[in-house]
Enzyme design. Structure first.
Site, PDB file in Angstrom:
ATOM      1  N   GLY A  15      -3.769  19.371   9.394  1.00 42.96           N
ATOM      2  CA  GLY A  15      -4.403  18.736  10.561  1.00 42.96           C
ATOM      3  C   GLY A  15      -3.773  17.359  10.812  1.00 42.96           C
ATOM      4  O   GLY A  15      -3.642  16.565   9.892  1.00 42.96           O
ATOM      5  N   ARG A  76       0.666  24.879  10.215  1.00 46.30           N
ATOM      6  CA  ARG A  76       0.342  25.465   8.906  1.00 46.30           C
ATOM      7  C   ARG A  76       1.250  26.685   8.790  1.00 46.30           C
ATOM      8  O   ARG A  76       1.350  27.472   9.724  1.00 46.30           O
ATOM      9  CB  ARG A  76      -1.145  25.814   8.864  1.00 46.30           C
ATOM     10  CG  ARG A  76      -2.030  24.549   8.937  1.00 46.30           C
ATOM     11  CD  ARG A  76      -3.498  24.878   8.855  1.00 46.30           C
ATOM     12  NE  ARG A  76      -4.323  23.657   8.717  1.00 46.30           N
ATOM     13  CZ  ARG A  76      -4.983  23.086   9.713  1.00 46.30           C
ATOM     14  NH1 ARG A  76      -4.917  23.609  10.900  1.00 46.30           N
ATOM     15  NH2 ARG A  76      -5.714  22.008   9.528  1.00 46.30           N
ATOM     16  N   ASP A 107      -4.402  18.096   1.089  1.00 51.80           N
ATOM     17  CA  ASP A 107      -4.173  18.725  -0.224  1.00 51.80           C
ATOM     18  C   ASP A 107      -3.475  20.073  -0.087  1.00 51.80           C
ATOM     19  O   ASP A 107      -2.690  20.464  -0.945  1.00 51.80           O
ATOM     20  CB  ASP A 107      -5.474  18.829  -1.028  1.00 51.80           C
ATOM     21  CG  ASP A 107      -6.630  19.392  -0.218  1.00 51.80           C
ATOM     22  OD1 ASP A 107      -7.770  19.382  -0.705  1.00 51.80           O
ATOM     23  OD2 ASP A 107      -6.380  19.824   0.926  1.00 51.80           O
ATOM     24  N   THR A 130      -5.031  12.714   6.589  1.00 55.58           N
ATOM     25  CA  THR A 130      -6.093  13.583   7.104  1.00 55.58           C
ATOM     26  C   THR A 130      -7.288  12.706   7.436  1.00 55.58           C
ATOM     27  O   THR A 130      -7.517  11.685   6.767  1.00 55.58           O
ATOM     28  CB  THR A 130      -6.548  14.639   6.073  1.00 55.58           C
ATOM     29  OG1 THR A 130      -7.724  15.298   6.563  1.00 55.58           O
ATOM     30  CG2 THR A 130      -6.855  14.032   4.709  1.00 55.58           C
ATOM     31  N   ASP A 132     -10.274  13.494   6.995  1.00 56.35           N
ATOM     32  CA  ASP A 132     -11.415  13.869   6.144  1.00 56.35           C
ATOM     33  C   ASP A 132     -11.691  12.909   4.998  1.00 56.35           C
ATOM     34  O   ASP A 132     -12.802  12.893   4.472  1.00 56.35           O
ATOM     35  CB  ASP A 132     -11.188  15.266   5.539  1.00 56.35           C
ATOM     36  CG  ASP A 132     -11.054  16.320   6.610  1.00 56.35           C
ATOM     37  OD1 ASP A 132     -10.637  17.448   6.273  1.00 56.35           O
ATOM     38  OD2 ASP A 132     -11.334  16.011   7.783  1.00 56.35           O
ATOM     39  N   ASP A 134     -10.797  13.226   2.005  1.00 53.18           N
ATOM     40  CA  ASP A 134     -11.270  14.060   0.875  1.00 53.18           C
ATOM     41  C   ASP A 134     -10.168  14.289  -0.164  1.00 53.18           C
ATOM     42  O   ASP A 134     -10.121  15.329  -0.808  1.00 53.18           O
ATOM     43  CB  ASP A 134     -11.750  15.414   1.411  1.00 53.18           C
ATOM     44  CG  ASP A 134     -10.640  16.168   2.135  1.00 53.18           C
ATOM     45  OD1 ASP A 134     -10.826  17.377   2.412  1.00 53.18           O
ATOM     46  OD2 ASP A 134      -9.584  15.552   2.413  1.00 53.18           O
ATOM     47  N   ARG A 176     -14.271  18.921   7.410  1.00 51.84           N
ATOM     48  CA  ARG A 176     -14.029  20.186   6.705  1.00 51.84           C
ATOM     49  C   ARG A 176     -15.159  20.428   5.705  1.00 51.84           C
ATOM     50  O   ARG A 176     -16.221  20.856   6.106  1.00 51.84           O
ATOM     51  CB  ARG A 176     -12.674  20.201   6.009  1.00 51.84           C
ATOM     52  CG  ARG A 176     -12.214  21.623   5.679  1.00 51.84           C
ATOM     53  CD  ARG A 176     -10.792  21.683   5.245  1.00 51.84           C
ATOM     54  NE  ARG A 176     -10.484  20.650   4.257  1.00 51.84           N
ATOM     55  CZ  ARG A 176      -9.256  20.481   3.755  1.00 51.84           C
ATOM     56  NH1 ARG A 176      -8.273  21.243   4.166  1.00 51.84           N
ATOM     57  NH2 ARG A 176      -9.009  19.549   2.869  1.00 51.84           N
TER      58      ARG A 176
HETATM   59  O1  F6P Z   1      -8.622  18.564   7.939  1.00 55.68           O
HETATM   60  C1  F6P Z   1      -8.771  17.905   9.156  1.00 55.68           C
HETATM   61  C2  F6P Z   1      -9.650  18.723  10.084  1.00 55.68           C
HETATM   62  O2  F6P Z   1      -9.809  18.034  11.280  1.00 55.68           O
HETATM   63  C3  F6P Z   1     -11.019  19.041   9.503  1.00 55.68           C
HETATM   64  O3  F6P Z   1     -11.914  17.945   9.574  1.00 55.68           O
HETATM   65  C4  F6P Z   1     -11.411  20.196  10.384  1.00 55.68           C
HETATM   66  O4  F6P Z   1     -12.400  21.019   9.792  1.00 55.68           O
HETATM   67  C5  F6P Z   1     -10.082  20.956  10.493  1.00 55.68           C
HETATM   68  O5  F6P Z   1      -9.051  19.989  10.355  1.00 55.68           O
HETATM   69  C6  F6P Z   1      -9.918  21.672  11.812  1.00 55.68           C
HETATM   70  O6  F6P Z   1      -8.722  22.430  11.688  1.00 55.68           O
HETATM   71  P1  F6P Z   1      -7.921  22.917  13.019  1.00 55.68           P
HETATM   72  O7  F6P Z   1      -7.246  21.723  13.601  1.00 55.68           O
HETATM   73  O8  F6P Z   1      -6.956  23.919  12.483  1.00 55.68           O
HETATM   74  O9  F6P Z   1      -8.953  23.486  13.952  1.00 55.68           O
END
Ligand code: F6P
Length: 328
Positions: A15, A76, A107, A130, A132, A134, A176
């Protein structure tokens, strides 16, 4: 004898988050400062597999320190989870004369870097990017501070309409499976309740808290809900549940979504990105590999990548207590 490093590759993965561009800029400029070439790799590991590379000199990162997102784009890559994919990536890096890799991501991205290093002995360094927050080994991940300020600003706006209509709002935020964004923005925006995965408030206690708010004279309320919360209901189901059990509440829902990932990075994130980029490149030049650069007690520090991946960032119990007291 230190391995000769002539060229460093940099990519962003997972992300995106505000501050990634500032980190790319720092890696590129630190390479230039040390007369090392730098290669930008587009779209994370997928771009590495496809050889989607670009030479990056110090001028190539002009005017991006204040830009959200990532000029290298992110993705990804399922193919990188295969040995064949990683072999293609390795061959591309060698063909391009790249000697080491800086991975800006979360991670999941670091896991890919760790596997790649184990298979090819290729030097890797991680920068935590990120929203998050985390990731073990740093008090702040890139983008977290910016996301907190974005969310608080939005909740302040939601509160205007909540007050005007005597409404209860459930506001869902990202993270997340971590509650750091929810807990801090809930306190910052004066939320009456905060639901996070690390502490299961439960439906009964939620109703009790809302009843107490009403009895204490509050005519509107905000409940911040972490997207990974474990209460067992979505924010829309929570709305229905409260309306059924407390008909005196007029309830609405706001899911903030991907706006939390955008925006110009805060000064804190720009400075953090600049510091981490310098540390990442200079650690590689010192012959180090398989570390994540992070901020610990306001000092830039190295954490073994394996620990950063496997470690867990605890929620701050003192903050939980502060949020309880603030909702008195
Ligand atoms: O890891 C960052 C994040 O924004 C999380 O907070 C969220 O759950 C996820 O990515 C969303 O993923 P995507 O951008 O693939 O929808």
């Amino acid at each position: 004898m230190l391995p000769k490093i002539n060229k460093i590759g940099v990519l962003t993965s997972g992300g995106d988050s505000p501050g990634m561009n500032a980190a790319i800029r720092s890696v590129v400029r630190t390479c230039a400062f040390h007369s090392i070439e730098c290669i930008g790799i587009y779209r994370g590991y997928q771009g590495m597999i496809e050889g989607d590379f670009k030479e990056m000199g110090p001028r190539s990162v002009n005017n991006i320190v204040n830009k959200g997102g990532t000029i290298l784009k992110s993705a990804r890559s399922k193919e990188f989870m295969t040995a064949e994919g990683r072999k293609k990536a390795f061959d591309n890096l060698k063909k391009a004369g790249v000697d080491a890799l800086v991975v800006i991501g979360g991670d999941g991205s670091f896991t890919g870097a760790e596997v790649f290093n184990k298979e090819y002995g290729f030097p890797v360094m991680g920068i935590p990017g990120t929203i998050d927050n985390d990731i073990f080994g740093t008090s702040h991940t890139l983008g977290y501070d910016t996301a907190l300020n974005t969310v608080v600003e939005v909740i302040d706006k939601i509160r205007d309409t909540a007050i005007s209509h005597n409404r209860l709002f459930f506001v869902e935020v990202m993270g997340r499976d971590a509650g750091h964004i929810a807990l801090n923005t809930g306190i910052g925006a004066g939320a009456e309740e905060i639901l996070i995965p690390e502490e299961d408030l439960g439906l009964e206690r939620l109703l009790e808290s809302l009843k107490k708010s009403k009895e204490s004279g509050k005519s509107s309320s905000i409940v911040v809900v972490a997207e990974g919360d474990k209460i067992g209901k979505t924010v829309f189901e929570l709305k229905d549940y409260v309306e059924e059990n407390m008909p005196e509440y007029d309830v609405r829902v706001s899911v903030l979504g991907h706006m939390q990932r955008g925006g110009s990075p805060s000064c804190f994130d720009r400075v953090l990105a600049s510091r981490l980029g310098v540390k990442a490149v200079e650690s590689i030049l010192e012959g180090k590999s398989n570390f994540m650069v992070g901020l610990l007690n306001d000092k830039v520090a190295l954490t073994p990548l394996e620990q950063a991946i496997k470690g867990h960032t605890e929620i701050d119990k003192e903050l939980l207590r502060v949020s309880d007291i603030m909702s008195t």
